[in-house]
Enzyme design. Structure first.
Site, mmCIF file in Angstrom:
data_model
loop_
_atom_site.group_PDB
_atom_site.id
_atom_site.type_symbol
_atom_site.label_atom_id
_atom_site.label_comp_id
_atom_site.label_asym_id
_atom_site.label_seq_id
_atom_site.Cartn_x
_atom_site.Cartn_y
_atom_site.Cartn_z
ATOM 1 N N CYS A 156 51.547 43.636 48.254
ATOM 2 C CA CYS A 156 51.028 42.274 48.120
ATOM 3 C C CYS A 156 52.095 41.342 48.660
ATOM 4 O O CYS A 156 53.145 41.166 48.047
ATOM 5 C CB CYS A 156 50.725 41.954 46.657
ATOM 6 N N GLU A 172 45.683 40.399 52.404
ATOM 7 C CA GLU A 172 46.173 41.680 52.902
ATOM 8 C C GLU A 172 45.792 41.809 54.371
ATOM 9 O O GLU A 172 44.846 41.161 54.832
ATOM 10 C CB GLU A 172 45.574 42.829 52.076
#
Length: 254
Positions: free
Chosen positions: A2, A111
């Site tokens: 992340c 992402e």
């Protein structure tokens, strides 16, 4: 992994979701990047008289975990994530797993799907958010690093786990999400040892998140507006050139 996330809910909704008695105002943030301050929720130091709320408080920490034993942070890698599978035993995170577990409020995360060069596809950014909307809680760890001159910096990292569902086709990791009914257990470092909360560090159900393709403007920290989350059409990979045949008057090696 992340590497970017967002927190765009209004303060009132965040305070309600995490049962916080007080929370100072701050603007919606659409592109939170490593080394920037992030809002975290920790267990409090004692219940306020007459309060019916759980004993929790919020503070800002730097996103980028620095273990207390590090002498010079400039010579230590920036730890923005910690793998849930190994955090309990890893030297960098062992003490924080035992004593300083935190919740990190978020609206979702970004992402990137990075195809192989051979595929001919471009990297694609995705805005990944809970299907039901609202604010969620990433599992996190906190450490206060002290310099030789006595100054202190609160730092934090997001725990990640194996990606599930649609996310697994984008990246193999995603943040650990702690459900509201488990907030107190996760934050309770006095009676809940790491092995007793290990079961909370599991992937969420496959349909919990939805992934929305967005532009690569999120790559730049300077871009901070809500337009970062606007959907864009997926670009298709270019088709490989057609092979020539001998009938075309050209030599063919295939």
């Amino acid at each position: 992994m992340c590497g970017r996330f967002a927190l765009t809910e209004v303060v009132k909704d965040i305070a309600e979701a995490f049962s916080l008695a007080e929370l100072e105002g701050f603007p919606a943030r659409y592109n939170i990047a490593p080394t920037q301050p992030i809002l975290v929720v920790i267990a409090g130091e004692g219940q306020e008289p007459g309060s019916n709320l759980p004993d929790r408080r919020a503070l800002l920490v730097r996103w980028g975990f620095t273990p207390g034993w590090v002498k010079d942070p400039k010579e230590f890698p920036l730890l923005i994530n910690a793998r849930a599978e190994t955090a309990i035993g890893k030297a960098s995170f062992r003490a924080a797993m035992r004593h300083r577990r935190i919740l990190i409020p978020a609206s979702g995360f970004y992402e990137w799907h990075r195809p192989s060069k051979e595929s001919g596809e471009k990297a694609q950014a995705y805005w990944i958010r809970p299907r039901r909307g609202g604010v969620i809680a990433f599992a996190g760890l906190m450490e206060t690093w002290s310099s030789a001159d006595g100054s202190e910096v609160d730092t934090g990292a997001i725990l990640t786990t194996k990606a599930t569902g649609a996310i697994s086709s984008i990246h193999d990791r995603m943040p650990v999400v702690i459900q509201p009914e488990d907030f107190s257990r996760w934050l309770d470092c006095k009676t809940q040892e790491p092995r007793e909360v290990a079961g909370l560090m599991q992937p969420v159900q496959e349909d919990f998140f939805e992934a929305i393709p967005v532009s690569d403007r999120v790559n730049k920290v300077a871009n901070m507006g809500p337009d970062l989350q606007e959907p864009v059409p997926l670009e298709k990979a270019p088709k490989p050139p057609q092979k020539k045949t001998p009938d075309d008057g050209q030599l063919s090696f295939f």
